[in-house]
Design an enzyme around this catalytic site. Structure first.
Site, PDB file in Angstrom:
ATOM      1  CD  GLN A 177     -62.267  -3.044  23.938  1.00 19.28           C
ATOM      2  OE1 GLN A 177     -63.426  -3.497  23.875  1.00 19.28           O
ATOM      3  NE2 GLN A 177     -61.399  -3.198  22.950  1.00 19.28           N
ATOM      4  CG  HIS A 196     -62.655   0.372  15.278  1.00 20.43           C
ATOM      5  ND1 HIS A 196     -62.277  -0.939  15.444  1.00 20.43           N
ATOM      6  CD2 HIS A 196     -61.611   1.109  15.716  1.00 20.43           C
ATOM      7  CE1 HIS A 196     -61.054  -0.985  15.964  1.00 20.43           C
ATOM      8  NE2 HIS A 196     -60.627   0.253  16.140  1.00 20.43           N
ATOM      9  CB  THR A 232     -59.358  18.301   5.758  1.00 30.52           C
ATOM     10  OG1 THR A 232     -58.586  19.360   5.202  1.00 30.52           O
ATOM     11  CG2 THR A 232     -60.808  18.425   5.324  1.00 30.52           C
ATOM     12  CB  CYS A 315     -50.645  -8.789  21.962  1.00 27.95           C
ATOM     13  SG  CYS A 315     -49.896  -8.343  20.415  1.00 27.95           S
TER      14      CYS A 315
HETATM   15  N1  PLP Z   1     -57.161   0.952  23.697  1.00 26.41           N
HETATM   16  C1  PLP Z   1     -57.863  -0.176  23.786  1.00 26.41           C
HETATM   17  C2  PLP Z   1     -58.271  -0.673  25.136  1.00 26.41           C
HETATM   18  C3  PLP Z   1     -58.213  -0.893  22.645  1.00 26.41           C
HETATM   19  O1  PLP Z   1     -58.900  -2.020  22.747  1.00 26.41           O
HETATM   20  C4  PLP Z   1     -57.806  -0.382  21.389  1.00 26.41           C
HETATM   21  C5  PLP Z   1     -58.084  -1.149  20.149  1.00 26.41           C
HETATM   22  O2  PLP Z   1     -57.772  -2.328  20.061  1.00 26.41           O
HETATM   23  C6  PLP Z   1     -57.099   0.824  21.342  1.00 26.41           C
HETATM   24  C7  PLP Z   1     -56.791   1.461  22.515  1.00 26.41           C
HETATM   25  C8  PLP Z   1     -56.692   1.440  20.038  1.00 26.41           C
HETATM   26  O3  PLP Z   1     -57.833   1.911  19.340  1.00 26.41           O
HETATM   27  P1  PLP Z   1     -57.748   2.316  17.786  1.00 26.41           P
HETATM   28  O4  PLP Z   1     -57.985   1.066  17.020  1.00 26.41           O
HETATM   29  O5  PLP Z   1     -58.835   3.322  17.590  1.00 26.41           O
HETATM   30  O6  PLP Z   1     -56.399   2.900  17.578  1.00 26.41           O
END
Ligand code: PLP
Length: 372
Positions: A177, A196, A232, A315
């Site tokens: 974040q 993303h 890959t 959550c």
């Molecule tokens: N760590 C944090 C602080 C996140 O907000 C998120 C996604 O919600 C993740 C890890 C996991 O990321 P990913 O969606 O790329 O697995």
């Protein structure tokens, strides 16, 4: 729809979609094949790698691509344990970490790792004296995130890394974040990021590893990613992540100022009666997690179907589990149930945010009358 769920995911930037387009439609070569087309794909991936490395902004290490930040975190933790000297069998983390960290640590604890999950203070921040008391020569790794995904608070990552290093432990920072929004502080040995959350495509992340602190290889097979994470690579996803990282680095200050202005406008439009969950000073301001006495947040969500925001009490996975983060701040069930999270950023306009906040405030006031 007014989209206020930037912590869950972010809209793909037009520049990212454009950069990805040829790799989706025409260019399909395997980037690991020796043909001219394969070399072109490989070169595009290496350019993307540089952009991500620059956006992370740390010296003395390099990144490997992963399928998500969750995978990067799993790799960092499990791979560090696999390589650990016998005497180092402890991991320290925080009660407010993402499930990717907490669940992996719990699994490692079942395998015999000695796990310490530290509480946080009422404002969501770690008490550094508490960490200091816990650190000793048996600690292998300390895992602390930069920006909390539920409440936006910023942990003192540089100080934590420094303290971990003093006892010879590694520091893993989940910077998912924080990437592109803030400078990632110097200090961590391992950093997990995700495309993303910075206007890039889904299903691609990366693990930054300080030279010498690389965890054991995670996925065995064709030897890609220096033999540490086989499989890959996807040129379209890597190029998309690279374009998103380049843009985020270029626009970091502008996006940051925009978010500050949005925060002020949101607070004004919401009006009185709301309490901010977590520190207001040590915080990324694109995350507004708030509660209001007597509000049923689930009902608010149901009443305002044209605004995408999150329940503060659920959550991020949507599993219905109560938020471990709000619990860790000491909120009781009723307070957690009256919490919502508004997440905004680069493409949020002040007008739509004010409009959404006014609707949220009106719906909250209507509930008060309903239940009075
Ligand atoms: N760590 C944090 C602080 C996140 O907000 C998120 C996604 O919600 C993740 C890890 C996991 O990321 P990913 O969606 O790329 O697995």
């Amino acid at each position: 729809m007014i989209y206020l769920d930037y912590q869950a995911t972010t809209p793909v930037a037009p520049e990212v979609a454009k950069a990805m387009a040829p790799w989706v439609s025409e260019k399909f070569a395997n980037p690991h094949s020796p043909s001219k087309w394969g070399n072109e794909a490989e070169a595009a991936i290496e350019v993307a790698r540089k952009h991500i490395d620059r956006a992370i902004g740390l010296d003395g290490g390099s990144i490997a691509f992963t399928g998500s930040a969750t995978e990067a975190i799993n790799w960092a933790l499990k791979g560090a344990v696999e390589k650990a000297p016998l005497k180092r069998s402890r991991i320290i983390t925080l009660a407010t970490e993402h499930a990717a960290v907490l669940d992996t640590c719990e699994w490692l604890a079942e395998c015999g790792i000695d796990l310490t999950v530290l509480p946080v203070k009422e404002d969501g921040l770690l008490d550094l004296e508490l960490l200091d008391r816990e650190l000793d020569e048996r600690v292998l790794l300390v895992a602390v995130m930069l920006v909390n995904n539920e409440i936006g608070v910023l942990q003192p990552v540089a100080e934590i890394a420094d303290m971990a290093h003093r006892v010879g432990a590694l520091m893993l920072c989940d910077a998912v974040q924080g990437l592109g929004r803030l400078t990632i502080p110097e200090g961590p040995d391992l950093v997990a990021v995700s495309a993303h959350k910075i206007h890039g495509p889904k299903a691609i992340g990366a693990l930054w590893m300080r030279k010498g602190a690389e965890p054991a290889p995670f996925i065995h097979g064709g030897g890609q990613e220096r033999g540490m994470r086989s499989g890959t690579l996807s040129p379209q996803l890597c190029v998309g992540f690279g374009a998103a990282a380049k843009l985020a680095a270029e626009r970091c200050d502008r996006d940051y100022d925009h978010v500050q202005r949005l925060w002020d406008a949101a607070m004004k439009a919401l009006g009185p009666g709301w309490t901010i969950n977590g520190s207001t000073a040590q915080r990324y301001r694109g995350n507004l997690n708030i509660r209001r006495d007597g509000v049923d947040a689930a009902r608010l969500l149901a009443d305002l179907r044209d605004i995408a925001f999150s329940l503060g009490s659920a959550c991020a996975s949507g599993s219905g589990r109560p938020s471990h983060v709000l619990q860790a701040l000491g909120l009781d069930y009723r307070e957690a149930r009256s919490s919502i999270r508004l997440g905004f950023g680069r493409y949020t306009t002040q007008k739509e945010l004010v409009d959404a906040c006014s609707q949220i405030a009106a719906a909250a006031r209507a509930q008060e009358h309903l239940f009075a």
